[in-house]
Design an enzyme around this catalytic site. Sequence first.
Site, PDB file in Angstrom:
ATOM      1  N   GLU A   1      -6.967   8.806  -0.348  1.00 27.42           N
ATOM      2  CA  GLU A   1      -7.060   7.352  -0.145  1.00 27.42           C
ATOM      3  C   GLU A   1      -8.102   6.707  -1.075  1.00 27.42           C
ATOM      4  O   GLU A   1      -7.863   5.641  -1.629  1.00 27.42           O
ATOM      5  CB  GLU A   1      -7.426   7.017   1.307  1.00 27.42           C
ATOM      6  CG  GLU A   1      -6.362   7.353   2.339  1.00 27.42           C
ATOM      7  CD  GLU A   1      -5.167   6.413   2.338  1.00 27.42           C
ATOM      8  OE1 GLU A   1      -5.123   5.447   1.555  1.00 27.42           O
ATOM      9  OE2 GLU A   1      -4.238   6.683   3.126  1.00 27.42           O
TER      10      GLU A   1
ATOM     11  N   HIS B   1       0.879   5.053  -2.093  1.00 30.17           N
ATOM     12  CA  HIS B   1       1.320   6.421  -1.779  1.00 30.17           C
ATOM     13  C   HIS B   1       2.593   6.868  -2.492  1.00 30.17           C
ATOM     14  O   HIS B   1       2.649   7.975  -3.012  1.00 30.17           O
ATOM     15  CB  HIS B   1       1.491   6.571  -0.269  1.00 30.17           C
ATOM     16  CG  HIS B   1       0.185   6.517   0.467  1.00 30.17           C
ATOM     17  ND1 HIS B   1      -0.706   7.562   0.484  1.00 30.17           N
ATOM     18  CD2 HIS B   1      -0.392   5.525   1.184  1.00 30.17           C
ATOM     19  CE1 HIS B   1      -1.771   7.228   1.203  1.00 30.17           C
ATOM     20  NE2 HIS B   1      -1.608   5.995   1.629  1.00 30.17           N
TER      21      HIS B   1
ATOM     22  N   HIS C   1       0.836  -1.207   0.000  1.00 31.88           N
ATOM     23  CA  HIS C   1       0.000   0.000   0.000  1.00 31.88           C
ATOM     24  C   HIS C   1       0.876   1.265   0.000  1.00 31.88           C
ATOM     25  O   HIS C   1       0.588   2.224  -0.722  1.00 31.88           O
ATOM     26  CB  HIS C   1      -0.914  -0.023   1.221  1.00 31.88           C
ATOM     27  CG  HIS C   1      -1.725   1.228   1.388  1.00 31.88           C
ATOM     28  ND1 HIS C   1      -2.716   1.594   0.501  1.00 31.88           N
ATOM     29  CD2 HIS C   1      -1.673   2.214   2.323  1.00 31.88           C
ATOM     30  CE1 HIS C   1      -3.255   2.740   0.904  1.00 31.88           C
ATOM     31  NE2 HIS C   1      -2.636   3.145   2.001  1.00 31.88           N
TER      32      HIS C   1
ATOM     33  N   SER D   1      -3.935   0.441  -4.731  1.00 34.01           N
ATOM     34  CA  SER D   1      -3.058  -0.620  -4.221  1.00 34.01           C
ATOM     35  C   SER D   1      -3.822  -1.916  -3.991  1.00 34.01           C
ATOM     36  O   SER D   1      -3.283  -2.851  -3.415  1.00 34.01           O
ATOM     37  CB  SER D   1      -2.388  -0.168  -2.919  1.00 34.01           C
ATOM     38  OG  SER D   1      -3.360   0.163  -1.939  1.00 34.01           O
TER      39      SER D   1
HETATM   40 FE   LIG Z   1      -2.956   4.980   2.933  1.00 36.78          FE
END
Ligand SMILES: [Fe+2]
Length: 297
Positions: free
Chosen positions: A223, A182, A177, A242
């Site tokens: 997110e 990110h 993730h 992700s």
């Molecule tokens: Fe996150």
Amino acid sequence: MTTQSKQTLLSDHVDVRMLVTGSDPGEDRADRNTIVQLDPDHPGFRDQEYRARRNRIAQIALAYRPGQAIPDAPYLPEEHQVWRRIWEALEPAHRDHACSEYLSCIERLNLDRDHIPQLSEVSRKVQSISGFRLEPVAGLVKPRVFLESLAQGVFLCTQYIRHHSTPLYTPEPDVVHEIIGHAVTLASERLAELNRLFGEAVRRTTLPEPLERLSRLYWFTLEFGVLREDGKLKAYGTGLLSSAGELAAMGQAELRPFDPDAASLHDYDPTQYQPVLFCAGSFESLHQQLRDYLVRW
Ligand SMILES: [Fe+2]
């Protein structure tokens, strides 16, 4: 939908419920290195070797001091296999569902698909593009600690990978993730700028209620944000990008027009695919609207 099949994240950096669970409500100075305790239903709970390795990797973060070189995490062959398996699922999902800003960042970073890259290497690449640095943390940190570090151009990253028995599912943010979500978006100057502005807004926020609103806004944008591109629904949120499961499910969500106020007031359940997503008209309008909102906050 069972826990094992939904392939989503149970909580994330900005999940404000962490402020209540597992932390002393009277404690203001948050510790950025609180080690995650594995719950009995965690896929790795009964795997003593996995837990020992998680602890070794956590020790790297505990010993880390900002500015130092990030030590390499020891990954096993089966963990590199998890990384490969995830890419196999994500690459076609990205082609279908990722926004073009993200796809151009993926190309720019040119990540290794066969081996889990080390944070130090990814951090160097990201820093050369947007100035953002990645720094290791042992586990989830309090939302204020996570968000405030963004103001300094620092993204706090876990280094462990999910348990190999569930390659497409993790109950907490892991290196997959952090990097595929990110770190890739931080190779976009515009998304890096929005991360930084979130950090600056949080720094100007002292009361819990407005902090919760900023956390929810982060959740529904960086997110789990979606937008329209050539008439198609595309993801720019890292929780979606992700996870192949999240990307496949996002088309079933109820879409509401992106409105920062509404998103900041909308509650969410991190244990389910998101039933409501906020959809911007384009990447440019998202960037402009969110930027203006955070600057005025
Ligand atoms: Fe996150």
